[in-house]
Design a protein around this motif. Sequence first.
Motif, PDB file in Angstrom:
ATOM      1  N   THR A  24      51.726  17.223   2.595  1.00 25.05           N
ATOM      2  CA  THR A  24      51.376  18.629   2.489  1.00 25.05           C
ATOM      3  C   THR A  24      52.481  19.366   1.753  1.00 25.05           C
ATOM      4  O   THR A  24      53.653  19.187   2.069  1.00 25.05           O
ATOM      5  N   PRO A  25      52.131  20.220   0.781  1.00 24.81           N
ATOM      6  CA  PRO A  25      53.160  20.983   0.073  1.00 24.81           C
ATOM      7  C   PRO A  25      54.030  21.741   1.059  1.00 24.81           C
ATOM      8  O   PRO A  25      53.541  22.285   2.045  1.00 24.81           O
ATOM      9  N   SER A 143      50.675  18.436  -5.300  1.00 19.03           N
ATOM     10  CA  SER A 143      49.683  18.956  -6.244  1.00 19.03           C
ATOM     11  C   SER A 143      50.022  20.405  -6.557  1.00 19.03           C
ATOM     12  O   SER A 143      50.833  21.027  -5.867  1.00 19.03           O
ATOM     13  N   ASP A 144      49.412  20.940  -7.598  1.00 20.78           N
ATOM     14  CA  ASP A 144      49.622  22.322  -8.003  1.00 20.78           C
ATOM     15  C   ASP A 144      48.765  23.225  -7.115  1.00 20.78           C
ATOM     16  O   ASP A 144      47.540  23.237  -7.225  1.00 20.78           O
ATOM     17  N   GLU A 145      49.402  23.954  -6.215  1.00 18.87           N
ATOM     18  CA  GLU A 145      48.693  24.791  -5.260  1.00 18.87           C
ATOM     19  C   GLU A 145      48.736  26.277  -5.639  1.00 18.87           C
ATOM     20  O   GLU A 145      48.377  27.133  -4.830  1.00 18.87           O
ATOM     21  N   ARG A 146      49.133  26.574  -6.869  1.00 19.55           N
ATOM     22  CA  ARG A 146      49.267  27.983  -7.242  1.00 19.55           C
ATOM     23  C   ARG A 146      47.946  28.725  -7.179  1.00 19.55           C
ATOM     24  O   ARG A 146      47.913  29.912  -6.834  1.00 19.55           O
ATOM     25  N   LYS A 148      45.846  28.522  -5.016  1.00 21.36           N
ATOM     26  CA  LYS A 148      45.632  28.857  -3.612  1.00 21.36           C
ATOM     27  C   LYS A 148      46.689  29.841  -3.115  1.00 21.36           C
ATOM     28  O   LYS A 148      46.740  30.161  -1.920  1.00 21.36           O
ATOM     29  N   CYS A 151      53.384  28.058  -3.252  1.00 18.96           N
ATOM     30  CA  CYS A 151      54.365  27.371  -4.093  1.00 18.96           C
ATOM     31  C   CYS A 151      55.631  27.108  -3.302  1.00 18.96           C
ATOM     32  O   CYS A 151      56.028  27.901  -2.445  1.00 18.96           O
ATOM     33  N   GLN A 168      53.483  31.390   0.560  1.00 16.89           N
ATOM     34  CA  GLN A 168      52.036  31.284   0.399  1.00 16.89           C
ATOM     35  C   GLN A 168      51.436  32.679   0.543  1.00 16.89           C
ATOM     36  O   GLN A 168      51.757  33.401   1.483  1.00 16.89           O
TER      37      GLN A 168
END
Length: 198
Positions: A24-25, A143-146, A148, A151, A168
Amino acid sequence: MSRFVSVAAGLAVACTLTGCSGTTPGTPEPSASSTALSTDPSVPKITSPLPPALIQGDPCAALTSAQVNGLFSKTPTRSPAAKDTGVAKSCSWGDDSRGSLVGIQFVYAWKRGLADVYATQGRGFLKVLAPVQGYPVVAYGPSDERSKGMCNVAVGIADNAAFEADVQFASSAVGQGDPCDDARKVADLAVTTLKAGA
């Protein structure tokens, strides 16, 4: 900084600092120990390092009360104490009524500083950002969560030491800015505090 303050007031609670597991980020992971990457020319060198011992302390002290209060529309709640995740010590601040959160993690698993973050290239998201006060910053994650509104950024303070800042956005704030820019600004505040204690 005014845009950041308005967006930060709408940050959403992230599991990043409250016990996420796996990839998880926001949950730093020790990287594969490739000694070749320690001399990777893409890894920025720290020209004015801070004492690595600075991130062996309490991450809850990485942001002052004034700095934290400036990120929220009302006084946020801090995590009761720093949490040890097995790879980092973390601390978070949030506004429960809004579900907002920012956090700092002192990642003791990154024995080679940012070289351990760069070692994840090709296995997830990694984007080099502008330095803060001369210290290199990279956004990263599985993964790129931007999209959502999430970061995580890593900041190298020495060639063998780095810490992480996490942000977030709430769903209502997604699309109002780049969360990596905001995480970088949180990291900048933390560097100011760390330098004051050096």
